[in-house]
Design an enzyme around this catalytic site. Structure first.
Site, PDB file in Angstrom:
ATOM      1  N   GLU A 243     -18.404  12.418  13.130  1.00 17.22           N
ATOM      2  CA  GLU A 243     -18.731  13.318  14.235  1.00 17.22           C
ATOM      3  C   GLU A 243     -19.805  14.303  13.766  1.00 17.22           C
ATOM      4  O   GLU A 243     -19.680  14.876  12.685  1.00 17.22           O
ATOM      5  CB  GLU A 243     -17.480  14.093  14.678  1.00 17.22           C
ATOM      6  CG  GLU A 243     -17.782  15.041  15.836  1.00 17.22           C
ATOM      7  CD  GLU A 243     -16.554  15.803  16.348  1.00 17.22           C
ATOM      8  OE1 GLU A 243     -15.422  15.435  15.997  1.00 17.22           O
ATOM      9  OE2 GLU A 243     -16.763  16.787  17.089  1.00 17.22           O
TER      10      GLU A 243
ATOM     11  N   CYS B 121      -9.830  13.034  17.758  1.00 17.00           N
ATOM     12  CA  CYS B 121     -10.770  11.899  17.737  1.00 17.00           C
ATOM     13  C   CYS B 121     -10.074  10.544  17.703  1.00 17.00           C
ATOM     14  O   CYS B 121     -10.583   9.574  18.275  1.00 17.00           O
ATOM     15  CB  CYS B 121     -11.745  12.059  16.583  1.00 17.00           C
ATOM     16  SG  CYS B 121     -12.906  13.410  16.910  1.00 17.00           S
TER      17      CYS B 121
ATOM     18  N   VAL C  58      -9.116  11.049  11.211  1.00 22.77           N
ATOM     19  CA  VAL C  58      -8.663  12.357  11.688  1.00 22.77           C
ATOM     20  C   VAL C  58      -9.451  12.777  12.936  1.00 22.77           C
ATOM     21  O   VAL C  58     -10.581  12.352  13.113  1.00 22.77           O
ATOM     22  CB  VAL C  58      -8.840  13.417  10.573  1.00 22.77           C
ATOM     23  CG1 VAL C  58      -7.925  13.096   9.408  1.00 22.77           C
ATOM     24  CG2 VAL C  58     -10.291  13.549  10.103  1.00 22.77           C
ATOM     25  N   THR C  59      -8.804  13.622  13.765  1.00 22.25           N
ATOM     26  CA  THR C  59      -7.395  14.006  13.730  1.00 22.25           C
ATOM     27  C   THR C  59      -6.633  13.165  14.746  1.00 22.25           C
ATOM     28  O   THR C  59      -7.220  12.711  15.729  1.00 22.25           O
ATOM     29  CB  THR C  59      -7.190  15.511  14.051  1.00 22.25           C
ATOM     30  OG1 THR C  59      -7.649  15.779  15.386  1.00 22.25           O
ATOM     31  CG2 THR C  59      -7.937  16.399  13.065  1.00 22.25           C
TER      32      THR C  59
ATOM     33  N   LYS D  48     -21.523   9.902  15.902  1.00 26.09           N
ATOM     34  CA  LYS D  48     -21.117  10.182  17.280  1.00 26.09           C
ATOM     35  C   LYS D  48     -21.178  11.685  17.564  1.00 26.09           C
ATOM     36  O   LYS D  48     -20.765  12.484  16.735  1.00 26.09           O
ATOM     37  CB  LYS D  48     -19.700   9.638  17.536  1.00 26.09           C
ATOM     38  CG  LYS D  48     -18.608  10.261  16.684  1.00 26.09           C
ATOM     39  CD  LYS D  48     -17.308   9.485  16.821  1.00 26.09           C
ATOM     40  CE  LYS D  48     -16.171  10.101  16.038  1.00 26.09           C
ATOM     41  NZ  LYS D  48     -15.663  11.356  16.578  1.00 26.09           N
TER      42      LYS D  48
ATOM     43  N   LYS E 228     -15.968  13.279  20.624  1.00 27.94           N
ATOM     44  CA  LYS E 228     -14.701  12.983  19.963  1.00 27.94           C
ATOM     45  C   LYS E 228     -14.459  11.470  19.941  1.00 27.94           C
ATOM     46  O   LYS E 228     -13.942  10.935  18.964  1.00 27.94           O
ATOM     47  CB  LYS E 228     -13.542  13.710  20.665  1.00 27.94           C
ATOM     48  CG  LYS E 228     -13.717  15.229  20.774  1.00 27.94           C
ATOM     49  CD  LYS E 228     -13.939  15.883  19.424  1.00 27.94           C
ATOM     50  CE  LYS E 228     -14.132  17.392  19.569  1.00 27.94           C
ATOM     51  NZ  LYS E 228     -14.665  17.999  18.320  1.00 27.94           N
TER      52      LYS E 228
ATOM     53  N   GLN F  70       6.101   3.727  26.981  1.00 32.68           N
ATOM     54  CA  GLN F  70       5.814   2.910  28.167  1.00 32.68           C
ATOM     55  C   GLN F  70       5.344   1.503  27.778  1.00 32.68           C
ATOM     56  O   GLN F  70       4.365   0.975  28.322  1.00 32.68           O
ATOM     57  CB  GLN F  70       4.758   3.600  29.042  1.00 32.68           C
ATOM     58  CG  GLN F  70       5.143   5.026  29.455  1.00 32.68           C
ATOM     59  CD  GLN F  70       4.119   5.646  30.365  1.00 32.68           C
ATOM     60  OE1 GLN F  70       3.941   5.198  31.492  1.00 32.68           O
ATOM     61  NE2 GLN F  70       3.452   6.678  29.888  1.00 32.68           N
TER      62      GLN F  70
ATOM     63  N   ASP G   7     -14.146   9.769  11.055  1.00 33.53           N
ATOM     64  CA  ASP G   7     -14.377  11.189  10.744  1.00 33.53           C
ATOM     65  C   ASP G   7     -13.688  11.699   9.476  1.00 33.53           C
ATOM     66  O   ASP G   7     -13.277  12.861   9.427  1.00 33.53           O
ATOM     67  CB  ASP G   7     -13.975  12.059  11.949  1.00 33.53           C
ATOM     68  CG  ASP G   7     -14.688  11.625  13.217  1.00 33.53           C
ATOM     69  OD1 ASP G   7     -15.508  10.706  13.172  1.00 33.53           O
ATOM     70  OD2 ASP G   7     -14.390  12.212  14.273  1.00 33.53           O
TER      71      ASP G   7
HETATM   72  N1  TIU Z   1     -12.644  14.203  14.446  1.00 33.78           N
HETATM   73  C1  TIU Z   1     -11.957  15.061  15.185  1.00 33.78           C
HETATM   74  O1  TIU Z   1     -10.770  14.887  15.429  1.00 33.78           O
HETATM   75  N2  TIU Z   1     -12.627  16.190  15.629  1.00 33.78           N
HETATM   76  C2  TIU Z   1     -12.041  17.396  15.873  1.00 33.78           C
HETATM   77  O2  TIU Z   1     -12.699  18.341  16.289  1.00 33.78           O
HETATM   78  N3  TIU Z   1     -10.698  17.482  15.611  1.00 33.78           N
HETATM   79  C3  TIU Z   1      -9.910  18.594  15.684  1.00 33.78           C
HETATM   80  O3  TIU Z   1      -8.697  18.461  15.535  1.00 33.78           O
HETATM   81  N4  TIU Z   1     -10.465  19.780  15.904  1.00 33.78           N
END
Ligand code: TIU
Length: 228
Positions: free
Chosen positions: A77, A167, A162-163, A134, A137, A207, A29
């Site tokens: 995404e 995701c 990210v993020t 996709k 997430k 863990q 993403d």
């Molecule tokens: N790719 C991804 O992490 N989608 C999100 O919507 N991330 C947010 O942090 N919002």
């Protein structure tokens, strides 16, 4: 016993036994919608500049990965233009004036084929590198990612993008449950919230490495140089 073609990478919580031939780089993403103003990330109320620090480490890792001739997959995404794959809950979540599918400065927000949906130029895929589109997430949900990995004989993943806590974490958890050993380069992932980023990385290695391993990308670059 590590295979002959494996290299130990110092990582948390212990060394990751890296086997280049069966390890894919999965970049999640790194899209204009998340990293540039006027897209989905900003629509959700975020400061998108927070994510840009991950661009250069990803660029270096991708360049080294390509030089080594290893497998890479890019994920994005986003949704079909008719939004038939967008759930009501995702469409209606949040409190902004605009939502997924509405028009913004980079085209319709988080819609496939629009400018904002595409990958940033710094990390643009080469023609032979697969892109997985996709709707969720996680990169395994409602995609053919697993088929690609199985057909390639992949057992390990280096996951970037990210993020960190959204995701990346969702995909990491999906991959972990499917039996992949996952290494996350801490500087190649980023969040709009630095404290979430820190905690999300800690959750991976707690863990005894409940979800996988974490290291700096410099360690992976060094391992690739050694493998060459
Ligand atoms: N790719 C991804 O992490 N989608 C999100 O919507 N991330 C947010 O942090 N919002």
């Amino acid at each position: 016993m590590p295979e002959k073609s494996s290299i130990k990478i110092e990582a948390e919580p212990y060394a990751f036994v890296f086997t280049p031939a069966t390890c894919a780089l999965l970049i999640l993403d790194m899209q204009r919608d998340f990293l540039e103003p006027g897209g989905f990330g900003e629509m959700l109320g975020n400061d998108v500049s927070q994510l840009r620090q991950a661009i250069e480490p990803n660029r270096q890792l991708l360049a080294a990965w390509r030089t080594a001739g290893l497998k890479v997959v890019h994920a994005r995404e986003g949704h079909r233009p008719d939004l038939s794959d967008l759930s009501h809950s995702k469409k209606n979540r949040g409190w902004g004036k605009t939502s997924i599918g509405d028009r913004g400065p980079m085209g319709r927000i988080l819609v496939r084929g629009e400018q904002g949906h595409d990958i940033i130029p710094e990390l643009y895929p080469l023609p032979h590198e697969p892109i997985v589109d996709k709707p969720g997430k996680g990169a395994f949900y409602a995609t053919d990612l697993q088929s690609l990995l199985v057909n390639w004989g992949i057992t390990q993943l280096i996951i970037t993008g990210v993020t960190t806590e959204v995701c990346v974490h969702t995909t990491l958890r999906e991959a972990n449950d499917r039996g992949y050993d996952c290494l996350i380069p801490s500087d190649c992932v980023a969040s709009y919230f630095p404290h979430f980023h820190e905690m999300a990385l800690k959750m991976i290695t707690a863990q005894g490495g409940i979800f996988g391993w974490v290291c700096n990308s410099a360690r992976i670059l060094a391992a690739l140089a050694k493998a060459a």
